[in-house]
Scaffold this motif. Structure first.
Motif, PDB file in Angstrom:
ATOM      1  N   MET A   1       5.427  -5.400  -2.470  1.00 20.21           N
ATOM      2  CA  MET A   1       5.760  -4.161  -1.761  1.00 20.21           C
ATOM      3  C   MET A   1       4.683  -3.100  -1.958  1.00 20.21           C
ATOM      4  SD  MET A   1       9.830  -3.326  -1.999  1.00 20.21           S
ATOM      5  CE  MET A   1       9.567  -1.814  -1.090  1.00 20.21           C
ATOM      6  N   ILE A   2       4.184  -2.985  -3.189  1.00 23.99           N
ATOM      7  CA  ILE A   2       3.163  -1.979  -3.491  1.00 23.99           C
ATOM      8  C   ILE A   2       1.871  -2.296  -2.746  1.00 23.99           C
ATOM      9  CG2 ILE A   2       1.690  -1.073  -5.351  1.00 23.99           C
ATOM     10  CD1 ILE A   2       4.231  -1.495  -7.191  1.00 23.99           C
ATOM     11  N   ALA A   3       1.525  -3.580  -2.674  1.00 18.90           N
ATOM     12  CA  ALA A   3       0.326  -3.983  -1.928  1.00 18.90           C
ATOM     13  C   ALA A   3       0.470  -3.629  -0.448  1.00 18.90           C
ATOM     14  CB  ALA A   3       0.089  -5.484  -2.101  1.00 18.90           C
ATOM     15  N   GLN A   4       1.672  -3.814   0.105  1.00 18.95           N
ATOM     16  CA  GLN A   4       1.901  -3.467   1.509  1.00 18.95           C
ATOM     17  C   GLN A   4       1.745  -1.966   1.740  1.00 18.95           C
ATOM     18  OE1 GLN A   4       5.838  -4.984   2.204  1.00 18.95           O
ATOM     19  NE2 GLN A   4       5.156  -7.101   2.505  1.00 18.95           N
ATOM     20  N   ARG A   5       2.198  -1.179   0.747  1.00 14.81           N
ATOM     21  CA  ARG A   5       2.127   0.279   0.893  1.00 14.81           C
ATOM     22  C   ARG A   5       0.682   0.793   0.882  1.00 14.81           C
ATOM     23  NH1 ARG A   5       6.990   2.681   0.227  1.00 14.81           N
ATOM     24  NH2 ARG A   5       8.578   1.156   0.865  1.00 14.81           N
ATOM     25  N   GLN A   6      -0.229   0.024   0.326  1.00 17.67           N
ATOM     26  CA  GLN A   6      -1.629   0.434   0.378  1.00 17.67           C
ATOM     27  C   GLN A   6      -2.114   0.443   1.831  1.00 17.67           C
ATOM     28  OE1 GLN A   6      -2.708   1.471  -2.406  1.00 17.67           O
ATOM     29  NE2 GLN A   6      -1.447   0.407  -3.916  1.00 17.67           N
ATOM     30  N   LEU A   7      -1.527  -0.478   2.628  1.00 20.08           N
ATOM     31  CA  LEU A   7      -1.929  -0.594   4.034  1.00 20.08           C
ATOM     32  C   LEU A   7      -1.042   0.235   4.958  1.00 20.08           C
ATOM     33  CD1 LEU A   7      -2.410  -4.492   4.063  1.00 20.08           C
ATOM     34  CD2 LEU A   7      -4.185  -2.747   3.800  1.00 20.08           C
ATOM     35  N   GLN A   8       0.249   0.321   4.600  1.00 17.97           N
ATOM     36  CA  GLN A   8       1.200   1.030   5.463  1.00 17.97           C
ATOM     37  C   GLN A   8       2.055   1.978   4.629  1.00 17.97           C
ATOM     38  OE1 GLN A   8       2.973  -2.663   7.040  1.00 17.97           O
ATOM     39  NE2 GLN A   8       2.298  -2.014   9.080  1.00 17.97           N
ATOM     40  N   PRO A   9       1.547   3.167   4.326  1.00 21.28           N
ATOM     41  CA  PRO A   9       2.300   4.140   3.517  1.00 21.28           C
ATOM     42  C   PRO A   9       3.589   4.576   4.224  1.00 21.28           C
ATOM     43  CG  PRO A   9      -0.018   4.756   3.695  1.00 21.28           C
ATOM     44  CD  PRO A   9       0.217   3.662   4.683  1.00 21.28           C
ATOM     45  N   ARG A  10       4.603   4.894   3.418  1.00 25.89           N
ATOM     46  CA  ARG A  10       5.870   5.393   3.947  1.00 25.89           C
ATOM     47  C   ARG A  10       6.327   6.588   3.126  1.00 25.89           C
ATOM     48  NH1 ARG A  10       9.917   0.400   4.433  1.00 25.89           N
ATOM     49  NH2 ARG A  10      11.331   2.188   4.706  1.00 25.89           N
ATOM     50  N   ASP A  11       7.256   7.344   3.676  1.00 27.19           N
ATOM     51  CA  ASP A  11       7.766   8.531   2.992  1.00 27.19           C
ATOM     52  C   ASP A  11       9.036   8.161   2.228  1.00 27.19           C
ATOM     53  OD1 ASP A  11       8.319  11.063   2.119  1.00 27.19           O
ATOM     54  OD2 ASP A  11       9.191  11.742   4.015  1.00 27.19           O
ATOM     55  N   ASP A  12       8.875   7.643   0.996  1.00 29.07           N
ATOM     56  CA  ASP A  12      10.029   7.282   0.192  1.00 29.07           C
ATOM     57  C   ASP A  12       9.652   7.370  -1.284  1.00 29.07           C
ATOM     58  OD1 ASP A  12       8.595   4.922  -0.381  1.00 29.07           O
ATOM     59  OD2 ASP A  12       9.573   3.818   1.226  1.00 29.07           O
ATOM     60  N   LEU A  13      10.600   7.019  -2.149  1.00 31.53           N
ATOM     61  CA  LEU A  13      10.400   7.158  -3.583  1.00 31.53           C
ATOM     62  C   LEU A  13       9.292   6.241  -4.093  1.00 31.53           C
ATOM     63  CD1 LEU A  13      11.177   8.217  -6.385  1.00 31.53           C
ATOM     64  CD2 LEU A  13      13.095   6.594  -6.389  1.00 31.53           C
ATOM     65  N   LEU A  14       9.221   5.019  -3.589  1.00 24.91           N
ATOM     66  CA  LEU A  14       8.162   4.105  -4.038  1.00 24.91           C
ATOM     67  C   LEU A  14       6.783   4.681  -3.740  1.00 24.91           C
ATOM     68  CD1 LEU A  14       7.153   1.456  -5.216  1.00 24.91           C
ATOM     69  CD2 LEU A  14       7.481   0.394  -2.966  1.00 24.91           C
ATOM     70  N   GLN A  15       6.609   5.211  -2.538  1.00 27.47           N
ATOM     71  CA  GLN A  15       5.312   5.806  -2.181  1.00 27.47           C
ATOM     72  C   GLN A  15       5.011   7.005  -3.072  1.00 27.47           C
ATOM     73  OE1 GLN A  15       3.799   4.150   0.566  1.00 27.47           O
ATOM     74  NE2 GLN A  15       1.962   5.037  -0.339  1.00 27.47           N
ATOM     75  N   ALA A  16       6.042   7.789  -3.375  1.00 27.70           N
ATOM     76  CA  ALA A  16       5.845   8.951  -4.249  1.00 27.70           C
ATOM     77  C   ALA A  16       5.432   8.508  -5.649  1.00 27.70           C
ATOM     78  CB  ALA A  16       7.126   9.777  -4.309  1.00 27.70           C
ATOM     79  N   LEU A  17       5.999   7.385  -6.129  1.00 28.95           N
ATOM     80  CA  LEU A  17       5.613   6.860  -7.441  1.00 28.95           C
ATOM     81  C   LEU A  17       4.173   6.374  -7.432  1.00 28.95           C
ATOM     82  CD1 LEU A  17       8.851   4.871  -8.336  1.00 28.95           C
ATOM     83  CD2 LEU A  17       7.956   6.823  -9.610  1.00 28.95           C
ATOM     84  N   ILE A  18       3.776   5.725  -6.336  1.00 29.38           N
ATOM     85  CA  ILE A  18       2.396   5.233  -6.219  1.00 29.38           C
ATOM     86  C   ILE A  18       1.408   6.395  -6.279  1.00 29.38           C
ATOM     87  CG2 ILE A  18       0.742   4.120  -4.649  1.00 29.38           C
ATOM     88  CD1 ILE A  18       3.140   2.399  -3.635  1.00 29.38           C
ATOM     89  N   HIS A  19       1.779   7.513  -5.660  1.00 28.78           N
ATOM     90  CA  HIS A  19       0.857   8.650  -5.570  1.00 28.78           C
ATOM     91  C   HIS A  19       1.063   9.705  -6.656  1.00 28.78           C
ATOM     92  CE1 HIS A  19      -0.963   7.197  -1.973  1.00 28.78           C
ATOM     93  NE2 HIS A  19       0.133   7.303  -1.241  1.00 28.78           N
ATOM     94  N   ALA A  20       2.093   9.522  -7.498  1.00 30.08           N
ATOM     95  CA  ALA A  20       2.354  10.529  -8.537  1.00 30.08           C
ATOM     96  C   ALA A  20       1.140  10.662  -9.445  1.00 30.08           C
ATOM     97  CB  ALA A  20       3.580  10.119  -9.348  1.00 30.08           C
ATOM     98  N   HIS A  21       0.733  11.891  -9.690  1.00 28.11           N
ATOM     99  CA  HIS A  21      -0.414  12.101 -10.582  1.00 28.11           C
ATOM    100  C   HIS A  21      -0.301  13.452 -11.272  1.00 28.11           C
ATOM    101  CE1 HIS A  21      -2.289  14.950  -7.749  1.00 28.11           C
ATOM    102  NE2 HIS A  21      -1.842  14.145  -6.814  1.00 28.11           N
ATOM    103  N   GLU A  22      -0.989  13.579 -12.357  1.00 30.45           N
ATOM    104  CA  GLU A  22      -0.996  14.803 -13.165  1.00 30.45           C
ATOM    105  C   GLU A  22      -2.371  14.933 -13.774  1.00 30.45           C
ATOM    106  OE1 GLU A  22       0.155  18.183 -14.575  1.00 30.45           O
ATOM    107  OE2 GLU A  22       1.884  16.965 -13.999  1.00 30.45           O
ATOM    108  N   GLY A  23      -3.130  15.909 -13.314  1.00 30.53           N
ATOM    109  CA  GLY A  23      -4.464  16.129 -13.857  1.00 30.53           C
ATOM    110  C   GLY A  23      -5.360  14.909 -13.731  1.00 30.53           C
ATOM    111  N   GLY A  24      -5.262  14.200 -12.597  1.00 29.48           N
ATOM    112  CA  GLY A  24      -6.084  13.023 -12.397  1.00 29.48           C
ATOM    113  C   GLY A  24      -5.480  11.751 -12.949  1.00 29.48           C
ATOM    114  N   ASP A  25      -4.359  11.861 -13.686  1.00 34.48           N
ATOM    115  CA  ASP A  25      -3.701  10.693 -14.272  1.00 34.48           C
ATOM    116  C   ASP A  25      -2.718  10.112 -13.254  1.00 34.48           C
ATOM    117  OD1 ASP A  25      -2.836   8.804 -16.052  1.00 34.48           O
ATOM    118  OD2 ASP A  25      -1.477  10.155 -17.114  1.00 34.48           O
ATOM    119  N   LYS A  26      -2.470   8.805 -13.313  1.00 34.62           N
ATOM    120  CA  LYS A  26      -1.440   8.179 -12.495  1.00 34.62           C
ATOM    121  C   LYS A  26      -0.923   6.944 -13.213  1.00 34.62           C
ATOM    122  CE  LYS A  26      -2.705   6.619  -8.518  1.00 34.62           C
ATOM    123  NZ  LYS A  26      -3.315   6.457  -7.175  1.00 34.62           N
TER     124      LYS A  26
END
Length: 409
Positions: free
Chosen positions: A208-233
């Motif tokens: 699922m995460i690999a698919q989201r690299q190609l087709q992002p969506r607006d949901d919790l999984l996508q938010a987790l993939i992009h969550a960052h803090e001061g350059g950290d993820k």
């Protein structure tokens, strides 16, 4: 290290038939014998008093890093195959101390926000109503199978972007994960079967995460993939492990809360009527249902340095089992603790834990339950238990396999 000489009691007796339906008398016996009890069968200290449990959960002298499957227990080739999955589980917030816990929880919390949860209110109500339309059209129904399993499964799956057709799969995988956490007396075959399920769970999210690299969506999984803090993820193992944690915990514990809660209401008709006539007490009622018979009965910690609890010196390296269910029934902290009192005013129960590991999904579980129980109180007509539920009650989790109910259509 002082230990009890009495070995007639063990927390493992929760598996016995006499305590399966209601384990709280066992907890009282343990607390009366010794609130800081050396359990020879568990080879661990068992804490049953409210203050001791809270103090220990907040103590920096104990560690949450306790997930470990001994390499020698598994065939060598199988262990090597499972090693990536075991590493992902070990990176869950549940099993980490600061600073790793602080960093990962902060990143996950940026995705799993109270605002995101509150946005689900109207949709959760729609899901509840749709499920009940089917359930309440029948004179007899299995509340667990037809309502408590699908409701939280649908909600957390939609939040994470998991396709609805995969729901049955992840319910099974969540069960495998829970089996692994419960762990008590698993034989090799059971352990390997649970690990296979968890590996399938991880592989599913990896795709699922690999698919989201190609087709992002607006949901919790996508938010987790992009969550960052001061350059950290989140790294790969942290992301995979905590996706499993959110989905499994978001489904399993709410399922058990709903089943345990409705059974408690049906066996306390005065409280059922109180709720039915006063729907505004929904929030307070859910808090009491959590306290009275919560889905998570205990957690554990590893002692990092010598500590003293209630006069007992506990050495570094010891395991401490913190009995949340017992603490939430401690008569020193709750008046008439074995009574269900839906309008209980002071109710700082420990169903969601305490301290830095307090359940991140607590607001979602409360929201789903408040909506579900309020709607049931409005729509369920003269409900009656067909038979006693099929309880399964363990050291950690507590719930039921079925709950058959009749009502007036």
């Amino acid at each position: 290290m002082q230990k009890n000489s009495n070995i007639s009691l063990s927390l493992k007796q929760v598996y016995n038939d006499e305590y399966r339906a209601f384990p709280y008398p066992l907890y009282h016996r343990l607390r009366e014998l010794d609130p800081v009890y050396w359990d020879p069968e568990l080879q661990a200290w068992v804490l049953t008093g409210y203050n001791d449990v809270v103090t220990t959960l907040r103590s920096p002298k104990v560690s949450a890093q306790r997930f470990e499957i001994e390499k020698e227990w598994l065939p060598e080739a199988f262990y090597r195959q499972m090693e990536p999955s075991l590493r992902a589980i070990a990176r869950q917030m549940l099993f980490l101390d600061p600073p790793d816990h602080t960093r990962i929880r902060g990143l996950v919390a940026k995705a799993f926000t109270p605002r995101m949860i509150e946005r689900m209110r109207e949709h959760i109500q729609q899901i509840v109503d749709t499920l009940l339309d089917d359930v309440l059209a029948k004179e007899r129904f299995n509340f667990v199978e037809e309502f408590t399993y699908p409701l939280p499964a649908i909600v957390i799956a939609e939040m994470l972007g998991v396709p609805s057709e995969d729901r049955e799969q992840f319910i099974r995988w969540s069960g495998d994960f829970g089996t692994l956490l419960e762990g008590a007396d698993l034989d090799l075959e059971q352990g390997m079967r649970a690990l296979y399920g968890v590996q399938e769970f991880i592989d599913y999210f990896r795709k699922m995460i690999a698919q989201r690299q190609l087709q992002p969506r607006d949901d919790l999984l996508q938010a987790l993939i992009h969550a960052h803090e001061g350059g950290d993820k989140l790294d790969e193992y942290e992301l995979l492990g905590n996706c499993i944690l959110l989905l499994a915990a978001g489904h399993g514990t709410t399922t058990e809360l709903l089943g345990n809660g409705l059974y408690a209401l049906l066996t306390h008709p005065d409280q059922y009527m109180l709720f039915q006539q006063n729907p505004e007490i929904a929030s307070t009622a859910v808090m009491e249902l959590l306290r009275y018979d919560g889905p998570v009965q205990s957690t554990s910690r590893e002692v990092k340095e010598d500590i003293e609890i209630d006069g007992k010196r506990i050495q570094a390296g010891s395991t401490v089992v913190l009995c949340l269910g017992a603490a939430s029934h401690d008569p020193a902290h709750f008046t008439n603790p074995d009574q269900l009192v839906l309008d209980r005013k002071e109710n700082r129960h420990l169903a969601f834990g305490q301290g830095i590991h307090f359940c991140l999904g607590a607001p979602l579980a409360r929201l789903e339950s408040e909506i579900a129980f309020s709607t049931l109180m409005r729509r369920l007509r003269n409900p009656r238990l067909v038979q006693e539920p099929e309880w399964w009650s363990g050291l950690i989790f507590r719930g039921m396999g079925s709950l058959l109910i009749e009502h007036d259509v």
